[in-house]
Design a protein around this motif. Structure first.
Motif, PDB file in Angstrom:
ATOM      1  N   UNK A 244      23.332   0.555  29.666  1.00  0.00           N
ATOM      2  CA  UNK A 244      21.988   0.099  29.327  1.00  0.00           C
ATOM      3  C   UNK A 244      21.260   1.101  28.431  1.00  0.00           C
ATOM      4  N   UNK A 245      21.442   2.386  28.689  1.00  0.00           N
ATOM      5  CA  UNK A 245      20.789   3.399  27.857  1.00  0.00           C
ATOM      6  C   UNK A 245      21.325   3.367  26.430  1.00  0.00           C
ATOM      7  N   UNK A 246      22.647   3.278  26.301  1.00  0.00           N
ATOM      8  CA  UNK A 246      23.238   3.193  24.964  1.00  0.00           C
ATOM      9  C   UNK A 246      22.809   1.893  24.291  1.00  0.00           C
ATOM     10  N   UNK A 247      22.831   0.798  25.058  1.00  0.00           N
ATOM     11  CA  UNK A 247      22.410  -0.486  24.509  1.00  0.00           C
ATOM     12  C   UNK A 247      20.959  -0.476  24.077  1.00  0.00           C
ATOM     13  N   UNK A 248      20.092   0.133  24.884  1.00  0.00           N
ATOM     14  CA  UNK A 248      18.677   0.221  24.528  1.00  0.00           C
ATOM     15  C   UNK A 248      18.449   1.055  23.286  1.00  0.00           C
ATOM     16  N   UNK A 249      19.199   2.155  23.170  1.00  0.00           N
ATOM     17  CA  UNK A 249      19.090   3.013  21.983  1.00  0.00           C
ATOM     18  C   UNK A 249      19.528   2.262  20.735  1.00  0.00           C
ATOM     19  N   UNK A 250      20.653   1.542  20.824  1.00  0.00           N
ATOM     20  CA  UNK A 250      21.160   0.778  19.682  1.00  0.00           C
ATOM     21  C   UNK A 250      20.260  -0.417  19.359  1.00  0.00           C
ATOM     22  N   UNK A 251      19.725  -1.036  20.396  1.00  0.00           N
ATOM     23  CA  UNK A 251      18.854  -2.196  20.184  1.00  0.00           C
ATOM     24  C   UNK A 251      17.582  -1.816  19.437  1.00  0.00           C
ATOM     25  N   UNK A 252      17.080  -0.625  19.711  1.00  0.00           N
ATOM     26  CA  UNK A 252      15.834  -0.189  19.057  1.00  0.00           C
ATOM     27  C   UNK A 252      16.049   0.276  17.629  1.00  0.00           C
ATOM     28  N   UNK A 253      17.300   0.477  17.220  1.00  0.00           N
ATOM     29  CA  UNK A 253      17.601   1.004  15.889  1.00  0.00           C
ATOM     30  C   UNK A 253      18.270  -0.008  14.960  1.00  0.00           C
ATOM     31  N   UNK A 254      18.716  -1.142  15.518  1.00  0.00           N
ATOM     32  CA  UNK A 254      19.391  -2.134  14.689  1.00  0.00           C
ATOM     33  C   UNK A 254      18.477  -3.328  14.409  1.00  0.00           C
ATOM     34  N   UNK A 255      18.761  -4.015  13.320  1.00  0.00           N
ATOM     35  CA  UNK A 255      18.043  -5.239  13.018  1.00  0.00           C
ATOM     36  C   UNK A 255      18.460  -6.326  13.999  1.00  0.00           C
ATOM     37  N   UNK A 256      17.554  -7.256  14.283  1.00  0.00           N
ATOM     38  CA  UNK A 256      17.882  -8.362  15.161  1.00  0.00           C
ATOM     39  C   UNK A 256      18.828  -9.333  14.479  1.00  0.00           C
TER      40      UNK A 256
END
Length: 256
Positions: A244-256
């Motif tokens: 979840x931490x890695x996913x949250x970090x990537x989610x906040x930095x990638x385009x939807x």
């Protein structure tokens, strides 16, 4: 945000069908396992009788139901990326980490409640099939309540791990493949390795952790040393938190 995530989760067919299949598989396989053992008990060997664990036997179906909760955990996140509705979600709620936290919170609550219901139902139904033919377990016996509760906890945290993988991968098929690899393929690879290496790896595998959590007896089907039930649960929580931490970090930095 929590209310919107709950609305999305309960209003799609994938949630209903995943949970229905999970109920049928988990309870049905538990019934099959206990009924089969009850019919064979009179011919069981001394070793089998000594190692017999009626609690673990009745919870056997959860080891198949874990696939269903994993698929549901993946779909909760990846389906929005697949359909493009994640753009509407993030337009309404720009804080992406808040969106992920809400999804994880709603999903965990649902998975925990369903997991515990299935675990307790499997236990009671399974002990009913063993009644009169083989030894039974009761919740008052040492370790039994811990194992039954542990079954529901294992299901919930494993589903959360799948949700974390889906947040990282963002593709349904890819995330399900990754989840199945961790759950099913890695144990097979581990068994093919030299015993010195397998003994180190086996205790960290989620599937083995689940078996220990749902087992009352200290013995385990593998010769490799295993974590205690609660230590293994802590390791599993660590996997989910990391995903979840890695996913949250990537989610906040990638385009939807």
């Amino acid at each position: 945000v929590l209310r919107s995530e709950w609305t999305k989760m309960r209003s799609v067919r994938s949630t209903t069908w995943s949970l229905v299949v999970m109920f049928v598989l988990s309870i049905g396989i538990g019934i099959l396992a206990t009924a089969t053992e009850a019919s064979r008990w009179s011919h069981a060997s001394l070793k089998d009788r000594i190692l017999f664990d009626p609690t673990s036997l009745s919870l056997t179906g959860l080891l198949f139901g874990q696939l269903c909760i994993g698929v549901l955990g993946v779909i909760v996140m990846s389906s929005e990326y697949g359909t493009g509705t994640i753009r509407a979600t993030l337009a309404a709620i720009p804080n992406r980490r808040l969106v992920l936290a809400a999804k994880a919170g709603v999903f965990t609550a649902l998975a925990l409640v369903i997991g515990e219901i299935i675990s307790f139902l499997s236990f009671y139904i399974g002990q009913g099939f063993l009644s009169g033919s083989a030894p039974q377990a009761t919740l008052g016996q040492p370790g039994v309540l811990r194992a039954v509760i542990g079954g529901g906890l294992y299901i919930a945290v494993l589903g959360l791990f799948a949700l974390g993988l889906a947040t990282i991968i963002r593709h349904t098929a890819g995330a399900i493949t990754a989840f199945a690899t961790v759950l099913l393929i890695l144990p097979l690879i581990s068994q093919a390795l030299p015993s010195s290496i397998n003994d180190v790896i086996a205790r960290y595998l989620p599937a083995n952790i689940g078996v220990v959590m749902m087992t009352v007896h200290s013995g385990f089907r593998s010769d490799a040393p295993m974590f205690s039930p609660w230590a293994g649960f802590a390791v599993l929580c660590g996997y989910s938190a990391a995903a979840l931490l890695v996913g949250g970090w990537m989610m906040s930095r990638r385009d939807a």
